[in-house]
Design an enzyme around this catalytic site. Structure first.
Site, PDB file in Angstrom:
ATOM      1  N   LEU A 152      24.055  93.270 -23.376  1.00  0.00           N
ATOM      2  CA  LEU A 152      24.965  92.906 -22.288  1.00  0.00           C
ATOM      3  C   LEU A 152      24.587  91.492 -21.859  1.00  0.00           C
ATOM      4  O   LEU A 152      23.398  91.164 -21.775  1.00  0.00           O
ATOM      5  CB  LEU A 152      24.799  93.835 -21.083  1.00  0.00           C
ATOM      6  N   ASP A 153      25.580  90.671 -21.562  1.00  0.00           N
ATOM      7  CA  ASP A 153      25.318  89.328 -21.063  1.00  0.00           C
ATOM      8  C   ASP A 153      24.535  89.404 -19.761  1.00  0.00           C
ATOM      9  O   ASP A 153      24.604  90.399 -19.038  1.00  0.00           O
ATOM     10  CB  ASP A 153      26.631  88.587 -20.781  1.00  0.00           C
ATOM     11  N   ALA A 154      23.849  88.323 -19.409  1.00  0.00           N
ATOM     12  CA  ALA A 154      23.083  88.278 -18.167  1.00  0.00           C
ATOM     13  C   ALA A 154      23.979  88.530 -16.958  1.00  0.00           C
ATOM     14  O   ALA A 154      23.564  89.182 -16.000  1.00  0.00           O
ATOM     15  CB  ALA A 154      22.369  86.936 -18.028  1.00  0.00           C
TER      16      ALA A 154
ATOM     17  N   ARG B 289      31.114  88.504 -25.152  1.00  0.00           N
ATOM     18  CA  ARG B 289      31.965  88.199 -23.999  1.00  0.00           C
ATOM     19  C   ARG B 289      33.407  88.666 -24.185  1.00  0.00           C
ATOM     20  O   ARG B 289      34.343  88.129 -23.609  1.00  0.00           O
ATOM     21  CB  ARG B 289      31.899  86.713 -23.673  1.00  0.00           C
TER      22      ARG B 289
END
Length: 181
Positions: free
Chosen positions: A40-42, A140
């Site tokens: 998961l992205d930050a 994303r």
């Protein structure tokens, strides 16, 4: 074999190696030999599965296995029928075309924790919640899809992967639980 459910907080890097400016998984989990099955992205939060079994890690994260992933998405604006249908259909994002997805306009889930820090709030622009179920998870992707449909993402929470869900395994951000297969 270990399988860990972890609720990744906002702004945490989905890696164990040190990062110069942000916390990482190592700040929350000290279980030796486990690795995330997917990322998961930050700036996204929610469910991460970690395991010490390479075959299981591959099964969870590889697109060939099509583990459905559910995302709760707070967007800027109010989706109309056309925007929802656009999100459901394959979408050309330039470097790839998405698979069809399940998308519903929902009320904010009652069990969802407040984000820290809170999202930006603009009185003149309403926000809405979507539930999006994808069978893939490219870099994303959800944010790019909602932006292409005219609904920029403000908050993104992965609530489930396959049969594992934060709704049925309630964990606050930073908490984890070992589960049996």
């Amino acid at each position: 074999m270990k399988l860990i459910l972890f609720n990744k907080p906002f702004d945490v890097m989905c890696q164990f190696s040190a990062h110069p400016t942000r916390p990482t998984l190592a700040d929350y989990l000290s279980i030796p030999g486990i690795y995330p099955a997917g990322r998961l992205d930050a700036d996204s939060e929610g469910l991460i599965l970690l395991t010490d079994d390479g075959k299981l890690q591959h099964t969870i994260s590889h697109p060939d296995h099509k583990q459905p992933k559910t995302y709760l998405v707070q967007v800027e604006g109010k989706p109309d029928a056309a925007a929802l249908e656009r999100l459901r259909q394959p979408m050309d994002l330039g470097d790839f075309i998405t698979q069809p997805s399940v998308v519903k306009h929902i009320q904010e889930p009652q069990w969802l924790w407040p984000r820290n820090p809170p999202i930006r709030h603009r009185e003149e622009i309403p926000t809405s919640w979507l539930c999006m179920i994808l069978s893939e998870g490219k870099n994303r992707q959800v944010r790019r899809m909602t932006a292409a449909a005219g609904l920029p993402t403000l908050r993104l929470v992965r609530s489930s992967i396959g049969n594992f869900s934060l709704e049925t395994h309630p964990l606050l951000p930073g908490e984890w639980q070992e589960v049996s297969m």
